[in-house]
Design a protein around this motif. Structure first.
Motif, PDB file in Angstrom:
ATOM      1  N   GLN A 435      -3.339  -3.885   3.783  1.00 50.70           N
ATOM      2  CA  GLN A 435      -3.202  -2.727   2.903  1.00 50.70           C
ATOM      3  C   GLN A 435      -3.803  -3.004   1.526  1.00 50.70           C
ATOM      4  O   GLN A 435      -4.486  -2.158   0.950  1.00 50.70           O
ATOM      5  CB  GLN A 435      -1.728  -2.353   2.763  1.00 50.70           C
ATOM      6  N   ILE A 438      -7.646  -2.869   1.480  1.00 50.60           N
ATOM      7  CA  ILE A 438      -8.160  -1.504   1.598  1.00 50.60           C
ATOM      8  C   ILE A 438      -8.041  -0.783   0.263  1.00 50.60           C
ATOM      9  O   ILE A 438      -8.959  -0.080  -0.174  1.00 50.60           O
ATOM     10  CB  ILE A 438      -7.412  -0.754   2.715  1.00 50.60           C
ATOM     11  N   LEU A 468      -2.576  -0.081  14.999  1.00 46.29           N
ATOM     12  CA  LEU A 468      -3.706  -0.657  14.269  1.00 46.29           C
ATOM     13  C   LEU A 468      -5.008  -0.451  15.027  1.00 46.29           C
ATOM     14  O   LEU A 468      -6.053  -0.151  14.432  1.00 46.29           O
ATOM     15  CB  LEU A 468      -3.476  -2.150  14.029  1.00 46.29           C
ATOM     16  N   ASP A 471      -5.948   3.046  14.450  1.00 51.20           N
ATOM     17  CA  ASP A 471      -6.394   3.275  13.074  1.00 51.20           C
ATOM     18  C   ASP A 471      -7.828   2.798  12.848  1.00 51.20           C
ATOM     19  O   ASP A 471      -8.548   3.344  12.006  1.00 51.20           O
ATOM     20  CB  ASP A 471      -5.463   2.563  12.095  1.00 51.20           C
ATOM     21  N   THR A 477      -4.618   4.799   8.008  1.00 51.09           N
ATOM     22  CA  THR A 477      -3.735   3.671   7.717  1.00 51.09           C
ATOM     23  C   THR A 477      -2.307   3.996   8.129  1.00 51.09           C
ATOM     24  O   THR A 477      -1.355   3.694   7.421  1.00 51.09           O
ATOM     25  CB  THR A 477      -3.782   3.327   6.213  1.00 51.09           C
ATOM     26  N   LEU A 480       0.216   1.207   8.309  1.00 51.14           N
ATOM     27  CA  LEU A 480       0.573   0.552   7.056  1.00 51.14           C
ATOM     28  C   LEU A 480       1.542   1.369   6.205  1.00 51.14           C
ATOM     29  O   LEU A 480       1.933   0.923   5.127  1.00 51.14           O
ATOM     30  CB  LEU A 480      -0.697   0.282   6.229  1.00 51.14           C
ATOM     31  N   VAL A 554      -1.107   5.084  -0.250  1.00 49.50           N
ATOM     32  CA  VAL A 554      -2.185   5.173   0.727  1.00 49.50           C
ATOM     33  C   VAL A 554      -2.433   6.634   1.052  1.00 49.50           C
ATOM     34  O   VAL A 554      -1.528   7.330   1.519  1.00 49.50           O
ATOM     35  CB  VAL A 554      -1.818   4.395   2.007  1.00 49.50           C
TER      36      VAL A 554
END
Length: 683
Positions: A435, A438, A468, A471, A477, A480, A554
């Motif tokens: 995370q 990103i 994941l 994603d 995300t 996350l 996010v």
């Protein structure tokens, strides 16, 4: 006549050059050079500008200056063109250099000389276009005789192309071309003098292709052939590098020892830091290979619960021990060399592959004492070394330390830190790092997601692993979004399990402490413990590295470029599902991978079949075994034995003759007595 000097009111007589009666009373040229006429002066200024620009990469300005010279009615010389070609060579403009050569012949009516060809070939070498360099060399042979400098430039072009990323696409022809040119120089009539730069360039071409055999042969030729130049430190370093790239680090270290031995050609006191750095690089590769063979790497929990680097002594192996000895030899040898950041980074990589965090900490203490700081590339090696040593907390701390010092971390740093978390089964810190990268604008790649999915698999978090994987393809995300709650839960659990005294400070290495002193308070820098013994401190280090007040939530939807999962990602997700006996998701994911064009490997299929044997999924194991030939895979004996165990556990009958016949048809060596006995034990 009395001439007053400018700015002087006195009548001091200025110096007047003597007259030469033999030249009609004109001033002596040797005493005072005549000032050229204005047109000659303009020609001189243009030539001087070209010579000045030839030392830079401003080839466009050099070409404009050449065109201006021609427009003003001056006839260009070969030297003028060679200056422009040299500027093009400095920045690898080989296409423009070749066009300028053609223009010289067809438009300006000037035949390029050897120097012009040399610069054009050098431009091809700078751009990695060794094939065009050979074309130019062949063209020169038709119009003249290439000299030593031209051959050296062509060999250097092959060497540079051999080290390029796309060298494999040409099937390693660069080093063969360079070797042919070197032999051609020896066979020339009269023979061209062979200089050390030509041999070193040839060795560099061999090193780029990992051709350690020819490299050792060429180094031996330099030592024994009277017509060849003597090798130097650089020659030895390149030959060792060829062995290391060719996955023969043991031979690299042997070359290093033989050259410095009692009968060696290189005195021990003349060995420079470059050779030592190359030897340390070989130690790192050797240590990594030893670790892969012996399976030395283990999780921290398998070391008696102690954190890595805290009094845990491991066997260094030959690579790690040699790296430790070489560092000592550099500082205590006859020259008392001071290792630089590159040498220390190679030693850290070797010790990390050996699994010794305590030795890594000792090296970092030596660096702090010597005042040597790690470069960004050095921190990348440090994080990877901690990952190889299964010290996830130290790896994350090194990443935090790097950023606190103002160094920018890249995707390799984050991937190595996530890989360290995966090795220890710490999926929460792994997701936090994913995370963080990103949100910092660092795009993850397939290896990054593969490490994060593997961390989830080690922690039996198969749902997160599948999310994941999803994603990756959408750039979202979703997996996350629950990280803050996961960190709070982990912190509460760690707080209940460990209650350190209020006055107990975190355990910090001296190198990290020095870094903390340089970090200013109040700028969001985190504490940087690199050798902590408590899980609570480790979880604290693995929290998102940006201060909470500066973090943006996010955003929904795609926040990074979608990535197509590869075999590594799918195998990690398959492992996550098969570990927790989610066979429906495992088989569905396998079909998804095949539909996506991802070819499975024998190792992945063998792991899944082994999981079937553990859970007694006989029908599933036999079906997977029968599907492997359709995937282009040949089952191994291990696959058959695990499938047999799975059928036995489920109570399925499997005829021994059919099984043996199927294995022999695929060319698998079968121990018939052992296999028949195993089938007989099945129900």
């Amino acid at each position: 006549m009395v001439i007053q000097s400018r700015g002087s009111s006195s009548g001091t007589r200025a110096h007047v050059p003597e007259r030469d009666s033999s030249k009609g009373g004109e001033p002596n040229v040797q005493q005072q050079k005549r000032r050229p006429p204005s047109r000659d002066n303009a020609r001189y200024l243009h030539s001087a500008a070209l010579r000045r620009l030839s030392k830079t990469s401003q080839w466009r300005r050099a070409l404009e200056t050449l065109d201006t010279l021609i427009k003003e009615g001056f006839k260009p010389h070969q030297k003028d063109f060679s200056c422009v070609l040299k500027a093009m060579a400095n920045c690898g403009q080989y296409a423009d250099a070749m066009a300028l050569l053609d223009r010289m012949r067809t438009v300006d009516g000037i035949m390029p000389d050897v120097i012009c060809y040399m610069h054009a070939i050098a431009a091809c070498g700078e751009a990695g276009a060794h094939d065009w360099a050979l074309v130019l060399l062949g063209d020169l042979k038709e119009h003249g005789e290439p000299d030593v400098q031209v051959y050296n430039a062509a060999i250097a072009a092959c060497a540079k192309a051999s080290a390029c990323i796309n060298a494999a696409a040409t099937q390693g022809s660069q080093w063969k071309s360079a070797l042919h040119l070197l032999r051609e120089m020896k066979k020339a009539e009269p023979p061209l003098p062979l200089h050390r730069p030509a041999y070193n360039a040839m060795l560099k071409a061999l090193a780029g292709a990992g051709q350690w055999g020819p490299a050792i042969g060429l180094l031996t030729e330099m030592c024994e052939d009277k017509g060849a130049p003597d090798p130097d430190n650089f020659s030895l370093s390149i030959a060792m590098d060829a062995c290391t790239i060719g996955n023969r680090p043991d031979l690299a270290l042997r070359l290093f020892d033989d050259a410095r031995g009692a009968e060696g050609w290189l005195p021990a006191e003349s060995v420079d830091i470059v050779c030592y750095g190359t030897a340390l690089k070989a130690c790192a590769v050797l240590s990594t290979r030893e670790a892969a063979i012996s399976g030395r790497h283990r999780k921290e929990g398998e070391r008696g619960g102690a954190a890595a680097g805290e009094g845990v002594e491991v066997e260094l192996g030959e690579g790690g021990q040699r790296a430790k000895d070489l560092l000592l030899e550099m500082t205590a040898g006859p020259k008392r060399l001071q290792p630089n950041a590159i040498a220390y980074s190679c030693a850290i990589s070797a010790l990390g592959a050996a699994g010794s965090c305590s030795e890594i900490e000792r090296v970092r203490e030596q660096m702090a004492t010597a005042g040597v700081s790690l470069t960004p590339a050095g921190y990348t090696s440090l994080i990877a070394a901690y990952a190889q040593a299964s010290a996830w907390n130290s790896a994350v701390a090194a990443l935090a330390e790097m950023q606190a010092l103002g160094l920018k971390a890249n995707v390799i740093c984050y991937t190595s830190a996530i890989d360290a978390c995966a090795r220890a089964g710490q999926y929460i810190p792994a997701l936090g790092l994913l995370q963080d990268m990103i949100q910092r604008g660092i795009a993850p790649n397939q290896m990054t997601f593969g490490a994060a999915i593997r961390a989830c698999a080690e922690s039996h978090q198969w749902q997160v692993a599948l999310q994941l994987l999803s994603d990756m393809e959408t750039g979202a995300t979703t997996a996350l979004e629950s990280i803050p709650e996961l960190f709070e839960s982990a912190a509460e659990t760690a707080s209940e399990a460990h209650q350190p005294a209020a006055s107990e400070p975190p355990v910090v290495s001296s190198a990290a402490a020095a870094s903390q002193d340089n970090a200013k308070e109040g700028e969001g820098a985190h504490a940087l413990p690199t050798s902590t013994s408590t899980h609570r401190a480790a979880v604290t280090m693995a929290k998102p590295l940006t201060p909470a007040k500066d973090r943006n939530p996010v955003p929904p939807g795609a926040v990074f470029r979608p990535i197509k999962p590869d075999l590594v990602c799918y195998s990690a997700a398959l492992n996550a599902c098969s570990r927790v006996s989610e066979w429906g998701h495992t088989l569905a994911l396998l079909e998804t991978a095949k539909a996506a064009g991802v070819k499975m490997s024998v190792r992945v299929m063998s792991t899944i079949i082994a999981a079937c044997a553990r859970d007694g999924q006989g029908a599933t194991a036999r079906g997977l075994l029968e599907d492997m030939p359709e995937m282009g895979l040949t089952p191994t004996l291990f696959c058959y034995m695990n499938a047999l165990r799975a059928c036995a556990a489920e109570g399925l009958q499997w005829d021994a003759d059919d099984l043996i016949g199927s294995m022999e048809a695929k060319g698998i060596a079968v121990d018939k007595e052992r296999l028949t006995a195993a089938v007989a034990q099945a129900p």
